[in-house]
Design a protein around this motif. Structure first.
Motif, PDB file in Angstrom:
ATOM      1  N   MET A  37       0.886  -1.175   0.000  1.00  0.00           N
ATOM      2  CA  MET A  37       0.000   0.000   0.000  1.00  0.00           C
ATOM      3  C   MET A  37       0.910   1.207   0.000  1.00  0.00           C
ATOM      4  O   MET A  37       1.863   1.276   0.786  1.00  0.00           O
ATOM      5  N   GLY A  38       0.644   2.127  -0.887  1.00  0.00           N
ATOM      6  CA  GLY A  38       1.551   3.255  -1.028  1.00  0.00           C
ATOM      7  C   GLY A  38       0.842   4.564  -1.287  1.00  0.00           C
ATOM      8  O   GLY A  38      -0.392   4.606  -1.434  1.00  0.00           O
ATOM      9  N   TRP A  39       1.637   5.609  -1.301  1.00  0.00           N
ATOM     10  CA  TRP A  39       1.154   6.964  -1.571  1.00  0.00           C
ATOM     11  C   TRP A  39       1.940   7.552  -2.740  1.00  0.00           C
ATOM     12  O   TRP A  39       3.166   7.489  -2.767  1.00  0.00           O
ATOM     13  N   PHE A  40       1.207   8.111  -3.670  1.00  0.00           N
ATOM     14  CA  PHE A  40       1.772   8.858  -4.770  1.00  0.00           C
ATOM     15  C   PHE A  40       1.273  10.293  -4.660  1.00  0.00           C
ATOM     16  O   PHE A  40       0.304  10.576  -3.961  1.00  0.00           O
ATOM     17  N   ARG A  41       1.914  11.181  -5.381  1.00  0.00           N
ATOM     18  CA  ARG A  41       1.407  12.539  -5.451  1.00  0.00           C
ATOM     19  C   ARG A  41       1.606  13.086  -6.854  1.00  0.00           C
ATOM     20  O   ARG A  41       2.490  12.656  -7.596  1.00  0.00           O
ATOM     21  N   GLN A  42       0.737  14.031  -7.178  1.00  0.00           N
ATOM     22  CA  GLN A  42       0.821  14.650  -8.491  1.00  0.00           C
ATOM     23  C   GLN A  42       0.487  16.121  -8.363  1.00  0.00           C
ATOM     24  O   GLN A  42      -0.610  16.484  -7.917  1.00  0.00           O
ATOM     25  N   ALA A  43       1.436  16.950  -8.742  1.00  0.00           N
ATOM     26  CA  ALA A  43       1.235  18.396  -8.774  1.00  0.00           C
ATOM     27  C   ALA A  43       0.834  18.793 -10.188  1.00  0.00           C
ATOM     28  O   ALA A  43       1.142  18.082 -11.151  1.00  0.00           O
ATOM     29  N   PRO A  44       0.165  19.919 -10.347  1.00  0.00           N
ATOM     30  CA  PRO A  44      -0.248  20.363 -11.687  1.00  0.00           C
ATOM     31  C   PRO A  44       0.935  20.435 -12.638  1.00  0.00           C
ATOM     32  O   PRO A  44       1.975  21.021 -12.317  1.00  0.00           O
ATOM     33  N   GLY A  45       0.777  19.835 -13.801  1.00  0.00           N
ATOM     34  CA  GLY A  45       1.818  19.878 -14.823  1.00  0.00           C
ATOM     35  C   GLY A  45       2.967  18.925 -14.599  1.00  0.00           C
ATOM     36  O   GLY A  45       3.934  18.925 -15.369  1.00  0.00           O
ATOM     37  N   LYS A  46       2.871  18.107 -13.552  1.00  0.00           N
ATOM     38  CA  LYS A  46       3.957  17.170 -13.257  1.00  0.00           C
ATOM     39  C   LYS A  46       3.449  15.736 -13.299  1.00  0.00           C
ATOM     40  O   LYS A  46       2.250  15.482 -13.195  1.00  0.00           O
ATOM     41  N   GLU A  47       4.387  14.808 -13.434  1.00  0.00           N
ATOM     42  CA  GLU A  47       4.018  13.406 -13.433  1.00  0.00           C
ATOM     43  C   GLU A  47       3.718  12.930 -12.012  1.00  0.00           C
ATOM     44  O   GLU A  47       4.209  13.495 -11.038  1.00  0.00           O
ATOM     45  N   ARG A  48       2.928  11.887 -11.948  1.00  0.00           N
ATOM     46  CA  ARG A  48       2.632  11.287 -10.650  1.00  0.00           C
ATOM     47  C   ARG A  48       3.893  10.564 -10.154  1.00  0.00           C
ATOM     48  O   ARG A  48       4.494   9.774 -10.880  1.00  0.00           O
ATOM     49  N   GLU A  49       4.264  10.836  -8.908  1.00  0.00           N
ATOM     50  CA  GLU A  49       5.489  10.259  -8.369  1.00  0.00           C
ATOM     51  C   GLU A  49       5.192   9.479  -7.087  1.00  0.00           C
ATOM     52  O   GLU A  49       4.277   9.809  -6.324  1.00  0.00           O
ATOM     53  N   LEU A  50       5.991   8.450  -6.874  1.00  0.00           N
ATOM     54  CA  LEU A  50       5.873   7.643  -5.664  1.00  0.00           C
ATOM     55  C   LEU A  50       6.439   8.425  -4.484  1.00  0.00           C
ATOM     56  O   LEU A  50       7.589   8.872  -4.520  1.00  0.00           O
ATOM     57  N   VAL A  51       5.652   8.553  -3.453  1.00  0.00           N
ATOM     58  CA  VAL A  51       6.085   9.240  -2.237  1.00  0.00           C
ATOM     59  C   VAL A  51       6.621   8.223  -1.234  1.00  0.00           C
ATOM     60  O   VAL A  51       7.731   8.367  -0.714  1.00  0.00           O
ATOM     61  N   ALA A  52       5.827   7.214  -0.959  1.00  0.00           N
ATOM     62  CA  ALA A  52       6.223   6.192   0.003  1.00  0.00           C
ATOM     63  C   ALA A  52       5.353   4.968  -0.207  1.00  0.00           C
ATOM     64  O   ALA A  52       4.204   5.076  -0.636  1.00  0.00           O
ATOM     65  N   THR A  53       5.913   3.810   0.098  1.00  0.00           N
ATOM     66  CA  THR A  53       5.154   2.585  -0.002  1.00  0.00           C
ATOM     67  C   THR A  53       5.627   1.635   1.085  1.00  0.00           C
ATOM     68  O   THR A  53       6.757   1.734   1.570  1.00  0.00           O
TER      69      THR A  53
END
Length: 126
Positions: A37-53
């Motif tokens: 189970m993990g967390w990703f984040r995506q800011a406007p204009g940026k790719e979705r990135e893995l934060v932590a899993t």
């Protein structure tokens, strides 16, 4: 199917903290011990990135370089819930944060994840 519901987002000033939660329901038995189970984040204009899993079985955690030492991921398998503690927040942490499940390992790239939540917004002001 696995359903994911995130909560805990909000607006804080730089240096502040938030705690995100993600509860899984449905066919959670389909999540293997090698899954994550993990967390990703995506800011406007940026790719979705893995934060932590974090792995379901051994509880091994992996963090993206930009959040190491500031964010902590944890899980409660009995509640099918994963948490993300966000400390020392910076304006660049502003993004939509998504919870995701990989039913099998490995769990290090976006395409390993089968199920996604709707996201919770985190906004950090300077």
């Amino acid at each position: 199917q696995v359903q994911l519901v995130e909560s805990g987002g909000g607006s804080v000033q730089a240096g502040g903290s938030l705690r995100l939660s993600c509860a899984a329901s449905g066919n959670t038995y389909a999540i293997d011990s090698s899954g994550c189970m993990g967390w990703f984040r995506q800011a406007p204009g940026k790719e979705r990135e893995l934060v932590a899993t974090i792995t379901i079985g051994g509880g091994s955690a992996y963090y993206g370089n930009s959040v190491k030492g500031r964010f902590t991921i944890s899980r409660d398998n009995a509640k099918n819930t994963v948490y993300l503690q966000l400390n020392s927040l910076k304006p660049e942490d502003t993004a939509m944060y998504y919870c995701a499940v990989a039913t099998l390992g490995p769990c290090l790239v976006r395409y390993d994840y089968n199920y996604w939540g709707q996201g919770t917004q985190v906004t950090v002001s300077s």
